[in-house]
Design an enzyme around this catalytic site. Structure first.
Site, PDB file in Angstrom:
ATOM      1  N   HIS A  16      -4.522  -8.057  -1.613  1.00  0.00           N
ATOM      2  CA  HIS A  16      -3.457  -7.666  -0.746  1.00  0.00           C
ATOM      3  C   HIS A  16      -3.993  -7.023   0.658  1.00  0.00           C
ATOM      4  O   HIS A  16      -4.229  -6.090   0.655  1.00  0.00           O
ATOM      5  CB  HIS A  16      -2.440  -6.604  -1.234  1.00  0.00           C
ATOM      6  CG  HIS A  16      -1.478  -6.261  -0.576  1.00  0.00           C
ATOM      7  ND1 HIS A  16      -0.194  -5.838  -1.191  1.00  0.00           N
ATOM      8  CD2 HIS A  16      -1.356  -5.646   0.829  1.00  0.00           C
ATOM      9  CE1 HIS A  16       0.762  -5.567  -0.266  1.00  0.00           C
ATOM     10  NE2 HIS A  16       0.176  -5.527   1.052  1.00  0.00           N
ATOM     11  N   HIS A  18      -3.475  -6.949   5.023  1.00  0.00           N
ATOM     12  CA  HIS A  18      -2.799  -7.557   6.528  1.00  0.00           C
ATOM     13  C   HIS A  18      -4.019  -7.750   7.591  1.00  0.00           C
ATOM     14  O   HIS A  18      -4.718  -6.943   7.479  1.00  0.00           O
ATOM     15  CB  HIS A  18      -1.839  -6.342   6.776  1.00  0.00           C
ATOM     16  CG  HIS A  18      -0.924  -5.888   5.983  1.00  0.00           C
ATOM     17  ND1 HIS A  18       0.306  -6.520   5.796  1.00  0.00           N
ATOM     18  CD2 HIS A  18      -0.987  -5.058   4.704  1.00  0.00           C
ATOM     19  CE1 HIS A  18       1.136  -5.968   4.655  1.00  0.00           C
ATOM     20  NE2 HIS A  18       0.172  -5.083   4.054  1.00  0.00           N
ATOM     21  N   LYS A  99       5.732 -13.605  -0.930  1.00  0.00           N
ATOM     22  CA  LYS A  99       5.979 -12.079  -0.881  1.00  0.00           C
ATOM     23  C   LYS A  99       7.315 -11.812  -0.590  1.00  0.00           C
ATOM     24  O   LYS A  99       7.924 -12.148   0.457  1.00  0.00           O
ATOM     25  CB  LYS A  99       5.015 -11.480   0.237  1.00  0.00           C
ATOM     26  CG  LYS A  99       5.011 -10.003   0.296  1.00  0.00           C
ATOM     27  CD  LYS A  99       4.609  -9.373  -0.803  1.00  0.00           C
ATOM     28  CE  LYS A  99       4.936  -7.837  -0.557  1.00  0.00           C
ATOM     29  NZ  LYS A  99       3.787  -7.208   0.383  1.00  0.00           N
ATOM     30  N   HIS A 138       7.052  -5.985  -2.817  1.00  0.00           N
ATOM     31  CA  HIS A 138       6.991  -4.595  -2.651  1.00  0.00           C
ATOM     32  C   HIS A 138       8.299  -3.946  -3.159  1.00  0.00           C
ATOM     33  O   HIS A 138       9.354  -3.874  -2.803  1.00  0.00           O
ATOM     34  CB  HIS A 138       6.931  -4.744  -0.995  1.00  0.00           C
ATOM     35  CG  HIS A 138       7.047  -3.320  -0.387  1.00  0.00           C
ATOM     36  ND1 HIS A 138       6.162  -2.871   0.512  1.00  0.00           N
ATOM     37  CD2 HIS A 138       7.794  -2.026  -0.447  1.00  0.00           C
ATOM     38  CE1 HIS A 138       6.191  -1.592   0.694  1.00  0.00           C
ATOM     39  NE2 HIS A 138       7.198  -1.078   0.212  1.00  0.00           N
ATOM     40  N   HIS A 172       0.860  -2.976  -4.639  1.00  0.00           N
ATOM     41  CA  HIS A 172       0.283  -1.668  -4.139  1.00  0.00           C
ATOM     42  C   HIS A 172       1.032  -0.527  -5.011  1.00  0.00           C
ATOM     43  O   HIS A 172       1.845   0.123  -4.501  1.00  0.00           O
ATOM     44  CB  HIS A 172       0.404  -1.352  -2.758  1.00  0.00           C
ATOM     45  CG  HIS A 172       1.760  -1.844  -2.017  1.00  0.00           C
ATOM     46  ND1 HIS A 172       3.023  -1.406  -2.605  1.00  0.00           N
ATOM     47  CD2 HIS A 172       1.719  -2.508  -1.103  1.00  0.00           C
ATOM     48  CE1 HIS A 172       3.877  -1.960  -1.739  1.00  0.00           C
ATOM     49  NE2 HIS A 172       3.353  -2.729  -0.769  1.00  0.00           N
ATOM     50  N   ASP A 244      -4.290  -3.525   0.607  1.00  0.00           N
ATOM     51  CA  ASP A 244      -3.250  -3.222   1.482  1.00  0.00           C
ATOM     52  C   ASP A 244      -3.633  -2.660   2.781  1.00  0.00           C
ATOM     53  O   ASP A 244      -3.044  -1.774   3.330  1.00  0.00           O
ATOM     54  CB  ASP A 244      -2.322  -2.230   0.738  1.00  0.00           C
ATOM     55  CG  ASP A 244      -0.933  -2.256   1.545  1.00  0.00           C
ATOM     56  OD1 ASP A 244      -0.704  -3.133   2.417  1.00  0.00           O
ATOM     57  OD2 ASP A 244      -0.100  -1.264   1.383  1.00  0.00           O
TER      58      ASP A 244
HETATM   59  C1  NCD Z   1       1.926  -2.408   5.610  1.00  0.00           C
HETATM   60  C2  NCD Z   1       1.945  -2.982   7.100  1.00  0.00           C
HETATM   61  O1  NCD Z   1       1.766  -2.174   7.982  1.00  0.00           O
HETATM   62  O2  NCD Z   1       2.132  -4.190   7.467  1.00  0.00           O
HETATM   63  N1  NCD Z   1       2.076  -1.174   5.785  1.00  0.00           N
HETATM   64  C3  NCD Z   1       1.918  -0.357   4.714  1.00  0.00           C
HETATM   65  O3  NCD Z   1       2.094   1.044   4.715  1.00  0.00           O
HETATM   66  N2  NCD Z   1       1.330  -0.478   3.540  1.00  0.00           N
HETATM   67  C4  NCD Z   1       3.280  -3.043   4.888  1.00  0.00           C
HETATM   68  C5  NCD Z   1       3.269  -2.764   3.382  1.00  0.00           C
HETATM   69  O4  NCD Z   1       2.211  -3.455   2.915  1.00  0.00           O
HETATM   70  O5  NCD Z   1       4.050  -2.139   3.017  1.00  0.00           O
HETATM   71 ZN    ZN Z   2       0.869  -4.305   2.460  1.00  0.00          ZN
END
Ligand code: NCD
Ligand code: ZN
Length: 342
Positions: A16, A18, A99, A138, A172, A244
């Site tokens: 996971h 970003h 997702k 999520h 998460h 995450d």
């Molecule tokens: C994530 C993001 O910033 O894209 N933020 C987070 O707090 N985890 C999005 C997500 O996974 O909820």
């Molecule tokens: Zn995330």
């Protein structure tokens, strides 16, 4: 304390992640691709990834940002309830999963699902089930912040029951409730972050507010952290590591209206080694950061061995590239393990 001075992990996977786009992508992608064999990449760009064209061009930009590293980007599509069977059949081999975000629940999720009713989600979910495309969720309601994940449990159950052939990953997870639910349905799996194995709400807001520890879902109670940590340490067969890691520039974290997301990519593996060592569970770490995900997602990652040495690693205060920057978790702190550069 063990007297171990070196350690190895094989084919680490971050299920996971970003990576964003543009210069932020160029800044953060190498911080994962240097040390992981592969990662599952989230589709919450602006706009989110909902077409094959956007997906393939993003995959190429990720590849370019990772330069020559041995690394696979497993890309995902942003869930929409009306994807046609033909569209999904055509895109199936290019994605690892889809997702699903409830609308507005987190960063860049405004165009997510406006209803979590199984009947509303059915068209896409039944095609995914037939085509064998996993569903990452999520799982938060818009209720009271500490109860959002707990309140989502019946929704996970309704989807798991309605689509027994669909592989569902609770992303998460932050609660004991989610760990307990794993045992109830064969088709339910989960990912857990680094920060949720380590912190509780007290670390975020119990003293001076810590914006770099603020994320969605928010860290919960000590008993939740214990349940998550115990499951990870014993290599629960349905629990995978997914950092995450969610980079936001420093000015969007250290301000009024702090963005949600903890940036952990450059420190995650070193901290996991320290944590598993502390609990005498290093033998289970490779399952947690690689083998379980290989089984759940039926993956064969590229071969890659990461060597750790017991040597102080001073975490940088900030990572920067052109006009982008991001502050990592444990900035300016010293970790016990370093990664040996090959
Ligand atoms: C994530 C993001 O910033 O894209 N933020 C987070 O707090 N985890 C999005 C997500 O996974 O909820
Ligand atoms: Zn995330």
């Amino acid at each position: 304390m063990s007297s171990l001075t070196t350690f190895e992990i094989h084919e680490p996977l971050d299920m996971h992640l970003h990576l964003r786009d543009g210069d932020m992508l160029k800044l953060v992608a190498p911080l994962t691709s240097e040390t992981f064999s592969g990662a599952l990449i989230m589709p919450n760009l602006v706009p989110p990834i909902t077409t094959k064209e956007a997906l393939l061009s993003y995959k190429q930009r990720i590849k370019d940002a990772c330069k020559d590293d041995i690394f696979d980007a497993y890309v995902t599509l942003f869930f929409q309830s009306d994807y046609s069977y033909e569209f999904l059949e055509d895109i199936k081999d290019d994605i690892i999963a889809i997702k699903l975000y409830p609308a507005g629940i987190t960063t860049n999720s405004e165009t997510g699902a406006s209803s979590m009713d199984v009947e509303v989600l059915r068209p896409t979910l039944s095609s995914m089930s037939k085509l064998g495309i996993p569903l990452c969720i999520h799982g938060e309601t818009n209720g009271f912040v500490m109860d959002r994940e707990k309140e989502f449990m019946p929704i996970y159950e309704s989807i798991a029951k309605a689509f027994p052939e669909l592989k569902i990953i609770m992303e998460h997870i932050t609660t004991k409730d989610a760990i307990d639910l794993l045992d109830k349905y064969d088709n339910l799996h989960a990912s857990v972050t680094l920060q949720h194995l380590l912190i509780t709400l007290d670390d975020v807001a119990g003293g001076m507010l810590q914006p770099h520890l603020f994320c969605k879902p928010i860290a919960k109670r000590p008993e939740d952290r214990s349940a998550l940590l115990n499951a990870a340490l014993k290599a629960h067969p349905k629990l995978m590591f997914g950092s995450d890691s969610a980079p936001h520039p420093k000015h969007k974290k250290e301000c009024c209206g702090c963005a949600a997301g903890v940036f952990t990519s450059p420190i995650a593996l070193q901290v996991l080694v320290e944590l598993f060592e502390k609990h005498n569970c290093l033998d289970n770490l490779n399952d947690f950061v690689s083998l379980t995900a290989q089984k759940v997602y039926e993956l064969t990652p590229k071969k890659k061995t990461i060597k750790f040495i017991k040597k102080d690693f001073l975490v940088p205060a900030i990572y920067e590239y052109k006009n982008e920057n991001v502050v990592p978790m444990y900035a300016n702190e010293t970790l016990a393990w370093s990664i040996e550069k090959s």
